[in-house]
Design a protein around this motif. Structure first.
Motif, short mmCIF file in Angstrom:
data_model
loop_
_atom_site.label_atom_id
_atom_site.label_comp_id
_atom_site.label_asym_id
_atom_site.label_seq_id
_atom_site.Cartn_x
_atom_site.Cartn_y
_atom_site.Cartn_z
N LEU A 141 -35.78 -5.10 -51.73
CA LEU A 141 -35.01 -3.74 -52.25
C LEU A 141 -33.12 -4.57 -52.15
O LEU A 141 -33.02 -4.62 -51.08
CB LEU A 141 -35.18 -2.55 -50.72
N ILE A 155 -29.43 -2.09 -52.66
CA ILE A 155 -29.35 -0.98 -52.00
C ILE A 155 -27.27 -1.36 -52.30
O ILE A 155 -27.42 -2.29 -51.74
CB ILE A 155 -28.97 -0.02 -50.84
N VAL A 170 -30.26 2.44 -55.95
CA VAL A 170 -30.98 1.97 -55.67
C VAL A 170 -32.54 1.15 -56.10
O VAL A 170 -32.72 1.86 -57.37
CB VAL A 170 -31.70 3.19 -54.50
N GLN A 171 -32.66 -0.54 -55.93
CA GLN A 171 -33.50 -1.27 -56.95
C GLN A 171 -34.47 -1.60 -56.44
O GLN A 171 -34.21 -3.05 -55.56
CB GLN A 171 -31.88 -2.24 -57.24
N TYR A 196 -40.01 5.97 -65.56
CA TYR A 196 -38.73 5.99 -63.74
C TYR A 196 -39.54 6.97 -63.32
O TYR A 196 -39.14 7.75 -63.61
CB TYR A 196 -37.96 5.67 -64.27
N SER A 205 -37.40 8.43 -60.42
CA SER A 205 -36.08 8.84 -60.17
C SER A 205 -34.61 7.80 -61.11
O SER A 205 -33.57 7.99 -59.84
CB SER A 205 -35.79 9.16 -58.72
N CYS A 257 -32.59 5.72 -59.15
CA CYS A 257 -33.16 4.94 -58.63
C CYS A 257 -33.62 3.86 -59.67
O CYS A 257 -33.79 4.63 -61.03
CB CYS A 257 -34.13 4.96 -57.63
N THR A 258 -33.47 2.75 -60.35
CA THR A 258 -33.99 1.83 -61.29
C THR A 258 -35.28 1.33 -61.05
O THR A 258 -35.84 0.62 -61.83
CB THR A 258 -33.13 -0.09 -60.93
N GLU A 259 -36.32 2.30 -60.32
CA GLU A 259 -37.65 1.93 -59.81
C GLU A 259 -38.23 2.09 -61.36
O GLU A 259 -38.31 3.31 -61.48
CB GLU A 259 -37.80 2.70 -58.76
#
Length: 172
Positions: free
Chosen positions: A11, A13, A31-32, A102, A104, A108-110
């Motif tokens: 993670l 940030i 947030v990555q 994705y 969010s 967030c890049t998730e």
């Protein structure tokens, strides 16, 4: 300007100054986390979810098995098989890619890679992580959308994957 707040292998940030397409400049929090896989074990009549304790919300929640792709050189399919075995205690003859969502994208890049698992059989090969408190829950496919509507299933990744798999089945 970028400002790292937190930096680990799983993670990152940071804040970043961004010029938007309309020319306005803003500072955003990014947030990555690492990319993740989500797996829906299914057969002709049932889906197999997990009830897992989530400390952040201090509650148990129904969800699909999922986890980060944080093992060097591991493919998406291999990660899906690993998480399926760890969390559901199942293995699958077939892992079917169902695209991605994705989680969010406002901060967030998730990216969550979605899979359906078919041809299920028990598997005790991999141990759960020590912080995982999980039990398998067998749900009739015909009950899924009423459980979503009532809020019994409230996890976004789970709703996305259930919808993608079960609406595909209705079209075929």
């Amino acid at each position: 300007m970028n400002n790292k707040i937190y930096d680990t292998p799983r993670l990152v940030i940071e804040t970043k100054d961004i010029t938007l397409p309309n020319g306005k400049e803003r500072t955003y929090l990014f947030v990555q986390p690492v990319e993740a896989v989500c797996i829906l074990p299914t057969d002709d009549e049932y889906v197999y979810l997990i009830r897992q304790y989530r400390a952040v919300i201090d509650s148990y929640i129904l969800e699909v098995p999922a986890g980060g792709m944080d093992k060097e050189g591991e493919s998406k399919e291999d990660a899906a098989r690993r998480e399926l075995a760890e969390e559901s205690r199942l293995q699958a003859e077939e892992i079917i890619p169902m695209g991605f969502v994705y989680s969010s994208p406002g901060f967030c890049t998730e990216k969550l890679w979605l899979f359906e698992a078919r041809g299920l059989s028990p598997c005790e090969d991999l141990a759960m992580d020590e912080d995982e408190i999980i039990e398998q829950v067998k749900v009739r496919k015909e009950d899924v959308f009423s459980m979503i509507a009532s809020g019994e299933i409230s996890d976004a990744k789970t709703i996305a994957l259930l919808t993608r798999v079960l609406t595909k089945e209705k079209r075929t």
